[in-house]
Design a protein around this motif. Structure first.
Motif, PDB file in Angstrom:
ATOM      1  N   ALA A 290       0.818  -1.214   0.000  1.00  0.00           N
ATOM      2  CA  ALA A 290       0.000   0.000   0.000  1.00  0.00           C
ATOM      3  C   ALA A 290       0.853   1.266   0.000  1.00  0.00           C
ATOM      4  O   ALA A 290       0.378   2.333  -0.392  1.00  0.00           O
ATOM      5  CB  ALA A 290      -0.938   0.010   1.203  1.00  0.00           C
ATOM      6  N   ASN A 291       2.110   1.179   0.441  1.00  0.00           N
ATOM      7  CA  ASN A 291       2.988   2.358   0.412  1.00  0.00           C
ATOM      8  C   ASN A 291       3.185   2.875  -1.005  1.00  0.00           C
ATOM      9  O   ASN A 291       3.455   4.067  -1.215  1.00  0.00           O
ATOM     10  CB  ASN A 291       4.355   2.012   1.020  1.00  0.00           C
ATOM     11  CG  ASN A 291       4.284   1.864   2.527  1.00  0.00           C
ATOM     12  OD1 ASN A 291       3.401   2.435   3.174  1.00  0.00           O
ATOM     13  ND2 ASN A 291       5.200   1.091   3.100  1.00  0.00           N
ATOM     14  N   PHE A 345      17.318   7.140   8.005  1.00  0.00           N
ATOM     15  CA  PHE A 345      16.999   7.415   9.416  1.00  0.00           C
ATOM     16  C   PHE A 345      16.943   6.112  10.209  1.00  0.00           C
ATOM     17  O   PHE A 345      15.918   5.761  10.785  1.00  0.00           O
ATOM     18  CB  PHE A 345      15.673   8.169   9.515  1.00  0.00           C
ATOM     19  CG  PHE A 345      15.670   9.478   8.782  1.00  0.00           C
ATOM     20  CD1 PHE A 345      16.280  10.598   9.315  1.00  0.00           C
ATOM     21  CD2 PHE A 345      15.090   9.567   7.513  1.00  0.00           C
ATOM     22  CE1 PHE A 345      16.283  11.801   8.622  1.00  0.00           C
ATOM     23  CE2 PHE A 345      15.090  10.765   6.821  1.00  0.00           C
ATOM     24  CZ  PHE A 345      15.695  11.886   7.369  1.00  0.00           C
ATOM     25  N   GLY A 346      18.041   5.362  10.191  1.00  0.00           N
ATOM     26  CA  GLY A 346      18.084   4.120  10.947  1.00  0.00           C
ATOM     27  C   GLY A 346      18.792   3.024  10.191  1.00  0.00           C
ATOM     28  O   GLY A 346      19.043   3.125   8.987  1.00  0.00           O
ATOM     29  N   ASP A 351      13.237   1.153  11.543  1.00  0.00           N
ATOM     30  CA  ASP A 351      13.783   1.867  12.700  1.00  0.00           C
ATOM     31  C   ASP A 351      13.133   3.234  12.876  1.00  0.00           C
ATOM     32  O   ASP A 351      12.957   3.712  14.000  1.00  0.00           O
ATOM     33  CB  ASP A 351      15.301   2.030  12.553  1.00  0.00           C
ATOM     34  CG  ASP A 351      16.038   0.721  12.791  1.00  0.00           C
ATOM     35  OD1 ASP A 351      15.409  -0.217  13.313  1.00  0.00           O
ATOM     36  OD2 ASP A 351      17.221   0.622  12.432  1.00  0.00           O
ATOM     37  N   ASN A 352      12.833   3.881  11.757  1.00  0.00           N
ATOM     38  CA  ASN A 352      12.117   5.157  11.797  1.00  0.00           C
ATOM     39  C   ASN A 352      11.211   5.196  10.572  1.00  0.00           C
ATOM     40  O   ASN A 352      11.473   5.886   9.587  1.00  0.00           O
ATOM     41  CB  ASN A 352      13.084   6.338  11.807  1.00  0.00           C
ATOM     42  CG  ASN A 352      12.460   7.565  12.440  1.00  0.00           C
ATOM     43  OD1 ASN A 352      11.258   7.802  12.293  1.00  0.00           O
ATOM     44  ND2 ASN A 352      13.249   8.337  13.165  1.00  0.00           N
ATOM     45  N   TYR A 353      10.161   4.393  10.650  1.00  0.00           N
ATOM     46  CA  TYR A 353       9.314   4.073   9.500  1.00  0.00           C
ATOM     47  C   TYR A 353       8.790   5.331   8.797  1.00  0.00           C
ATOM     48  O   TYR A 353       8.903   5.471   7.569  1.00  0.00           O
ATOM     49  CB  TYR A 353       8.153   3.199   9.976  1.00  0.00           C
ATOM     50  CG  TYR A 353       7.310   2.602   8.876  1.00  0.00           C
ATOM     51  CD1 TYR A 353       7.593   1.344   8.384  1.00  0.00           C
ATOM     52  CD2 TYR A 353       6.219   3.294   8.356  1.00  0.00           C
ATOM     53  CE1 TYR A 353       6.808   0.771   7.392  1.00  0.00           C
ATOM     54  CE2 TYR A 353       5.439   2.748   7.359  1.00  0.00           C
ATOM     55  CZ  TYR A 353       5.734   1.484   6.869  1.00  0.00           C
ATOM     56  OH  TYR A 353       4.958   0.947   5.879  1.00  0.00           O
ATOM     57  N   ILE A 354       8.210   6.247   9.555  1.00  0.00           N
ATOM     58  CA  ILE A 354       7.557   7.418   8.952  1.00  0.00           C
ATOM     59  C   ILE A 354       8.565   8.318   8.247  1.00  0.00           C
ATOM     60  O   ILE A 354       8.360   8.738   7.093  1.00  0.00           O
ATOM     61  CB  ILE A 354       6.781   8.220  10.027  1.00  0.00           C
ATOM     62  CG1 ILE A 354       5.674   7.355  10.641  1.00  0.00           C
ATOM     63  CG2 ILE A 354       6.177   9.477   9.409  1.00  0.00           C
ATOM     64  CD1 ILE A 354       4.643   6.858   9.649  1.00  0.00           C
ATOM     65  N   LEU A 355       9.691   8.632   8.930  1.00  0.00           N
ATOM     66  CA  LEU A 355      10.685   9.507   8.308  1.00  0.00           C
ATOM     67  C   LEU A 355      11.300   8.865   7.068  1.00  0.00           C
ATOM     68  O   LEU A 355      11.533   9.543   6.052  1.00  0.00           O
ATOM     69  CB  LEU A 355      11.781   9.862   9.317  1.00  0.00           C
ATOM     70  CG  LEU A 355      11.419  10.905  10.381  1.00  0.00           C
ATOM     71  CD1 LEU A 355      12.608  11.132  11.307  1.00  0.00           C
ATOM     72  CD2 LEU A 355      10.992  12.224   9.730  1.00  0.00           C
ATOM     73  N   TRP A 359      11.117  10.291   3.277  1.00  0.00           N
ATOM     74  CA  TRP A 359      12.309  10.512   2.461  1.00  0.00           C
ATOM     75  C   TRP A 359      12.186   9.827   1.094  1.00  0.00           C
ATOM     76  O   TRP A 359      12.492  10.429   0.046  1.00  0.00           O
ATOM     77  CB  TRP A 359      13.558  10.003   3.165  1.00  0.00           C
ATOM     78  CG  TRP A 359      14.684   9.722   2.206  1.00  0.00           C
ATOM     79  CD1 TRP A 359      15.215   8.523   1.899  1.00  0.00           C
ATOM     80  CD2 TRP A 359      15.370  10.685   1.392  1.00  0.00           C
ATOM     81  NE1 TRP A 359      16.190   8.646   0.947  1.00  0.00           N
ATOM     82  CE2 TRP A 359      16.311   9.970   0.608  1.00  0.00           C
ATOM     83  CE3 TRP A 359      15.281  12.064   1.234  1.00  0.00           C
ATOM     84  CZ2 TRP A 359      17.158  10.594  -0.299  1.00  0.00           C
ATOM     85  CZ3 TRP A 359      16.132  12.694   0.322  1.00  0.00           C
ATOM     86  CH2 TRP A 359      17.050  11.963  -0.428  1.00  0.00           C
ATOM     87  N   VAL A 360      11.719   8.577   1.069  1.00  0.00           N
ATOM     88  CA  VAL A 360      11.584   7.854  -0.194  1.00  0.00           C
ATOM     89  C   VAL A 360      10.581   8.552  -1.116  1.00  0.00           C
ATOM     90  O   VAL A 360      10.820   8.715  -2.319  1.00  0.00           O
ATOM     91  CB  VAL A 360      11.149   6.391   0.058  1.00  0.00           C
ATOM     92  CG1 VAL A 360      10.787   5.699  -1.253  1.00  0.00           C
ATOM     93  CG2 VAL A 360      12.273   5.621   0.748  1.00  0.00           C
ATOM     94  N   ILE A 361       9.467   8.994  -0.530  1.00  0.00           N
ATOM     95  CA  ILE A 361       8.456   9.696  -1.329  1.00  0.00           C
ATOM     96  C   ILE A 361       9.030  10.995  -1.897  1.00  0.00           C
ATOM     97  O   ILE A 361       8.844  11.308  -3.083  1.00  0.00           O
ATOM     98  CB  ILE A 361       7.202   9.987  -0.479  1.00  0.00           C
ATOM     99  CG1 ILE A 361       6.483   8.670  -0.146  1.00  0.00           C
ATOM    100  CG2 ILE A 361       6.255  10.940  -1.199  1.00  0.00           C
ATOM    101  CD1 ILE A 361       5.332   8.832   0.831  1.00  0.00           C
TER     102      ILE A 361
END
Length: 512
Positions: A290-291, A345-346, A351-355, A359-361
């Motif tokens: 879904a991402n 970020f990890g 480790d820091n899923y949202i950040l 970043w990928v988006i």
């Protein structure tokens, strides 16, 4: 004598004004523009869906061996290249009451509808039978698309007005933006529909959506057949027969701008290897298909600005310079994204899923900025190439030219189709499923690193080499302006000759 000279001067001036009026007149009606936009909308979304999900469906749900998939694509691409020779000659020499191109809006429908449906159907058969099933599906679909591809030539024949043609290209590419989200809905549906109803499988969602996209594209194609016209004057059937196939091929192979486009498209095709890995990246590296849809909601936003910007850049800088800038920018952006990584970020993405997701988006949004520039500038460059050939040799062998382009595209597709399967073999990717047959993520760090490399490096090389190739493209500046002016004279003379021939036939008929 002076009076006669003045009459000749006025006559010549009127002829020049008539030629100018022919090239500047507005031809397209709102209904015709809508028909072109809808056919383009359907075809674009179908091809996007097929390109994005065919490999994933066949390997993940049909359970086709990755190496077998690679070699099936290699064979199908070679077969398509051979078939394109025949289809190109047939299309170029077709003369019917409906035109040269319009019949191919509907004649190939049964082939690509059947092949497309088979590609997204996973019957419970033996492994050997699955290979045969996949081979038949891909070959039939490709054969149908070889002829249906003639519809793409309509943009070069629907109007002789270059500005009107370029505006139609821009308009169609803008409205594509309102439909490309259709295939992007698939990951969301795949992720949540099986949870809402256990009887619905992931594979079933892909199949149902494929049938929907095929029907949509077919309906728009039929609508386009009944609502578009061809207006650029062509050689008659007799004139076409006077020019040998060998001579036509010789003229094509001396077309320098064509080969600049061929080389650029050849390199750009390698981006599809990265695109074919997209499903694997979102499933395995981020843990959730879904991402992909969430990402698409954001990466697509700049496109609404980039399409109008493309038209302005082409008008100010020219199509050639726009293509060079867009290609080089894309190459640099993808390589930067690769070196930064998908989880800065990890140690891992989680480790820091949202950040990490943000970043990928953001990175993919920057990488995607040139996408719509290229989709607008590509048809403009091709149109200039066909005009160049008509200017040089008096012929518009668009289908045969497209066939030659197709050889190189099929060559690239052969390599990329084979490579798309083989890179998964090289990184030791094995599809994992749960007891219900639904896909689950891989966790091997080496496999995840391999998927990320495929996802970024090949698109970077594809975009960069695309831009560099257009340094060889000669249609720009004074040369382009001279070609447009002289081509207007050639077309106006051809129309005058055709009109004189019609009047002579009418007079002979009335005398009888």
């Amino acid at each position: 004598m002076i009076f006669l000279a003045e009459q000749d001067l006025l006559l010549n001036e009127q002829e020049e004004l008539d030629k100018l009026a022919y090239t500047k007149k507005r031809y397209l009606t709102p209904k015709e523009i809508a028909a072109y936009v809808l056919v383009n909308f359907g075809q674009k979304n179908l091809s996007q869906f097929i390109n994005a999900y065919k490999e994933f469906f066949m390997i993940q749900f049909l359970k086709l061996n990755t190496t077998a998939y690679a070699y099936i694509n290699l064979f199908a691409s070679i077969y398509d290249a051979l078939d394109d020779t025949i289809s190109g000659l047939i299309i170029d020499r077709t003369r019917t009451r409906w035109g040269r191109i319009r019949p191919f809006f509907i004649l190939p429908l049964p082939l690509w509808l059947a092949g497309g449906a088979m590609m997204f159907t996973a019957p419970d058969i033996s492994p050997r039978s699955k290979v045969i099933w996949a081979l038949i599906a891909i070959v039939i679909y490709g054969l149908g698309m070889s002829y249906f591809g003639a519809w793409g030539l309509m943009i070069y024949n629907i109007t002789p007005n270059n500005d009107e043609r370029n505006n139609l290209i821009t308009t169609s590419k803008f409205f594509e933006l309102f439909g490309v989200w259709l295939p992007s809905l698939v990951p969301i549906l795949v992720q949540f529909l099986p949870k809402l109803n256990p009887k619905i499988t992931m594979g079933g969602v892909y199949s149902g959506f494929a049938y929907f996209m095929l029907i949509l594209a077919a309906g728009f194609s039929i609508f386009g057949f009944f609502n578009m016209r061809e207006r650029v004057p062509l050689q008659s059937r007799d004139e076409m027969n006077e020019t040998s196939i060998l001579e036509s091929i010789k003229q094509i192979f001396t077309n320098r701008p064509l080969f600049a486009i061929i080389f650029a498209d050849f390199f750009n095709n390698f981006k599809s290897v990265g695109g074919s890995s997209e499903q694997y990246f979102w499933l395995n590296n981020t843990g959730n298909l879904a991402n992909q849809t969430v990402c698409g909601l954001f990466t697509g936003i700049p496109n609404y600005l980039m399409v109008p910007l493309a038209a302005k850049m082409i008008k100010k800088l020219g199509a050639r310079t726009t293509a060079i800038v867009a290609g080089l920018f894309g190459g640099v952006a993808y390589m930067t994204l690769f070196f930064v990584g998908y989880h800065p970020f990890g140690q891992t993405f989680n480790d820091n899923y949202i950040l990490n997701l943000i970043w990928v988006i953001f990175g993919l949004t920057i990488c995607g900025l040139p996408n719509k520039l290229l989709t607008v500038v590509g048809p403009v460059l091709s149109a200039e190439t066909f005009d160049y050939m008509e200017w040089k040799h008096g012929l518009r062998n668009e289908a045969l030219v497209t066939t030659v382009q197709g050889y190189f595209s099929k060559l690239a597709a052969s390599v990329t189709g084979w490579l798309s399967g083989m890179v998964l073999t090289w990184i030791n990717y094995v599809p994992l499923t749960d007891s219900l047959g639904n896909a689950v993520p891989q966790t091997d760090p080496n496999v995840l690193s391999g998927i990320w490399a495929i996802f970024c490096i090949l698109p970077a090389l594809a975009r960069g080499l695309y831009g560099i190739s257009f340094i060889l493209y000669p249609i720009h500046g004074d040369m382009r302006n001279r070609m447009i002016a002289e081509l207007a004279d050639i077309r106006a003379d051809r129309l005058a000759q055709q009109e004189a021939a019609r009047k002579a036939i009418a007079e002979d008929t009335s005398e009888e």
